[in-house]
Scaffold this motif. Sequence first.
Motif, PDB file in Angstrom:
ATOM      1  N   VAL A  27       0.986  -1.258  -0.206  1.00 15.33           N
ATOM      2  CA  VAL A  27       0.078  -0.036  -0.040  1.00 15.33           C
ATOM      3  C   VAL A  27       0.962   1.241   0.058  1.00 15.33           C
ATOM      4  O   VAL A  27       1.840   1.137   0.830  1.00 15.33           O
ATOM      5  N   LEU A  28       0.722   2.053  -0.814  1.00 16.47           N
ATOM      6  CA  LEU A  28       1.661   3.380  -0.908  1.00 16.47           C
ATOM      7  C   LEU A  28       0.610   4.590  -0.995  1.00 16.47           C
ATOM      8  O   LEU A  28      -0.569   4.722  -1.588  1.00 16.47           O
ATOM      9  N   LEU A  29       1.077   5.382  -0.171  1.00 17.10           N
ATOM     10  CA  LEU A  29       0.369   6.845  -0.044  1.00 17.10           C
ATOM     11  C   LEU A  29       1.318   7.782  -0.182  1.00 17.10           C
ATOM     12  O   LEU A  29       2.159   8.001   0.510  1.00 17.10           O
ATOM     13  N   ASP A  30       0.910   8.964  -0.924  1.00 14.64           N
ATOM     14  CA  ASP A  30       1.765  10.311  -1.119  1.00 14.64           C
ATOM     15  C   ASP A  30       0.721  11.394  -0.745  1.00 14.64           C
ATOM     16  O   ASP A  30      -0.189  11.536  -1.545  1.00 14.64           O
ATOM     17  N   PHE A  31       1.063  12.140  -0.014  1.00 18.85           N
ATOM     18  CA  PHE A  31       0.210  13.191   0.464  1.00 18.85           C
ATOM     19  C   PHE A  31       1.035  14.501   1.155  1.00 18.85           C
ATOM     20  O   PHE A  31       2.100  14.305   1.674  1.00 18.85           O
ATOM     21  N   PRO A  32       0.399  15.370   0.883  1.00 18.65           N
ATOM     22  CA  PRO A  32       0.852  16.790   1.811  1.00 18.65           C
ATOM     23  C   PRO A  32       0.455  16.572   3.129  1.00 18.65           C
ATOM     24  O   PRO A  32      -0.663  16.088   3.420  1.00 18.65           O
ATOM     25  N   VAL A  33       1.257  17.142   4.181  1.00 19.14           N
ATOM     26  CA  VAL A  33       1.213  16.585   5.685  1.00 19.14           C
ATOM     27  C   VAL A  33       0.195  17.929   5.984  1.00 19.14           C
ATOM     28  O   VAL A  33       0.714  19.288   5.826  1.00 19.14           O
ATOM     29  N   ALA A  34      -0.691  17.528   6.755  1.00 18.81           N
ATOM     30  CA  ALA A  34      -1.390  18.384   7.471  1.00 18.81           C
ATOM     31  C   ALA A  34      -0.953  18.498   8.907  1.00 18.81           C
ATOM     32  O   ALA A  34      -1.260  17.444   9.595  1.00 18.81           O
ATOM     33  N   ALA A  35      -0.287  19.505   9.223  1.00 19.26           N
ATOM     34  CA  ALA A  35       0.244  19.460  10.521  1.00 19.26           C
ATOM     35  C   ALA A  35      -0.552  20.083  11.630  1.00 19.26           C
ATOM     36  O   ALA A  35      -1.245  20.885  11.607  1.00 19.26           O
ATOM     37  N   VAL A  36      -0.900  18.997  12.625  1.00 16.16           N
ATOM     38  CA  VAL A  36      -1.903  19.145  13.771  1.00 16.16           C
ATOM     39  C   VAL A  36      -1.182  19.295  15.191  1.00 16.16           C
ATOM     40  O   VAL A  36      -1.363  20.335  15.689  1.00 16.16           O
ATOM     41  N   LYS A  37      -0.200  18.437  15.284  1.00 15.04           N
ATOM     42  CA  LYS A  37       0.530  18.503  16.413  1.00 15.04           C
ATOM     43  C   LYS A  37       1.962  17.886  16.023  1.00 15.04           C
ATOM     44  O   LYS A  37       2.220  16.760  15.480  1.00 15.04           O
ATOM     45  N   SER A  38       3.024  18.861  16.123  1.00 13.25           N
ATOM     46  CA  SER A  38       4.217  18.501  15.801  1.00 13.25           C
ATOM     47  C   SER A  38       4.971  17.300  16.743  1.00 13.25           C
ATOM     48  O   SER A  38       4.430  17.435  17.994  1.00 13.25           O
ATOM     49  N   SER A  39       5.565  16.520  16.391  1.00  9.80           N
ATOM     50  CA  SER A  39       6.358  15.411  16.990  1.00  9.80           C
ATOM     51  C   SER A  39       7.504  16.029  18.188  1.00  9.80           C
ATOM     52  O   SER A  39       7.988  16.909  17.691  1.00  9.80           O
ATOM     53  N   VAL A  40       7.601  15.364  19.217  1.00 17.87           N
ATOM     54  CA  VAL A  40       8.418  15.813  20.135  1.00 17.87           C
ATOM     55  C   VAL A  40       9.522  14.557  20.183  1.00 17.87           C
ATOM     56  O   VAL A  40       9.110  13.332  20.472  1.00 17.87           O
ATOM     57  N   VAL A  41      10.772  15.119  20.133  1.00 15.83           N
ATOM     58  CA  VAL A  41      11.740  13.917  20.363  1.00 15.83           C
ATOM     59  C   VAL A  41      12.234  13.645  21.846  1.00 15.83           C
ATOM     60  O   VAL A  41      12.520  14.750  22.455  1.00 15.83           O
ATOM     61  N   VAL A  42      12.029  12.752  22.339  1.00 15.31           N
ATOM     62  CA  VAL A  42      12.110  12.136  23.883  1.00 15.31           C
ATOM     63  C   VAL A  42      13.668  11.465  23.941  1.00 15.31           C
ATOM     64  O   VAL A  42      14.145  10.639  23.164  1.00 15.31           O
ATOM     65  N   THR A  43      14.502  12.099  24.594  1.00 16.56           N
ATOM     66  CA  THR A  43      15.913  11.705  24.769  1.00 16.56           C
ATOM     67  C   THR A  43      16.001  11.096  26.189  1.00 16.56           C
ATOM     68  O   THR A  43      15.521  11.687  27.166  1.00 16.56           O
ATOM     69  N   PRO A  44      16.610   9.836  26.418  1.00 15.65           N
ATOM     70  CA  PRO A  44      16.686   9.203  27.640  1.00 15.65           C
ATOM     71  C   PRO A  44      17.634   9.922  28.603  1.00 15.65           C
ATOM     72  O   PRO A  44      18.281  10.729  28.318  1.00 15.65           O
TER      73      PRO A  44
END
Length: 111
Positions: A94-111
């Motif tokens: 399954v392949l999907l290509d799409f413009p991203v609708a940003a609702v909540k940005s990801s947060v990088v968690v470091t240990p």
Amino acid sequence: MATSGFKHLVVVKFKEDAKVDEILKGLENLVSQIDSVKSFEWGEDKESHEMLRQGFTHAFSMTFENKDGYVAFTSHPLHVEFSAAFTAVIDKIVLLDFPVAAVKSSVVVTP
């Protein structure tokens, strides 16, 4: 809602005899050589019930600055060459290509 890049999402089931580790290394090498790929993540499903998974085992996600970056990636000679090898070991895709609708940005968690 603002758009935030362009996404290429691929979900696959590899053929039984596929050398998945080699394909993954090849894919990681490919995206490291093409500047238009801004981020790349992949994972193997370990949690879903088979009924829900429908046989698919791996997901790959690439982010590009815009659709032009995605087009540059798909037409790049290294991608064209890799795609032939990748396609040869795929049972289902399954392949999907799409413009991203940003609702909540990801947060990088470091240990």
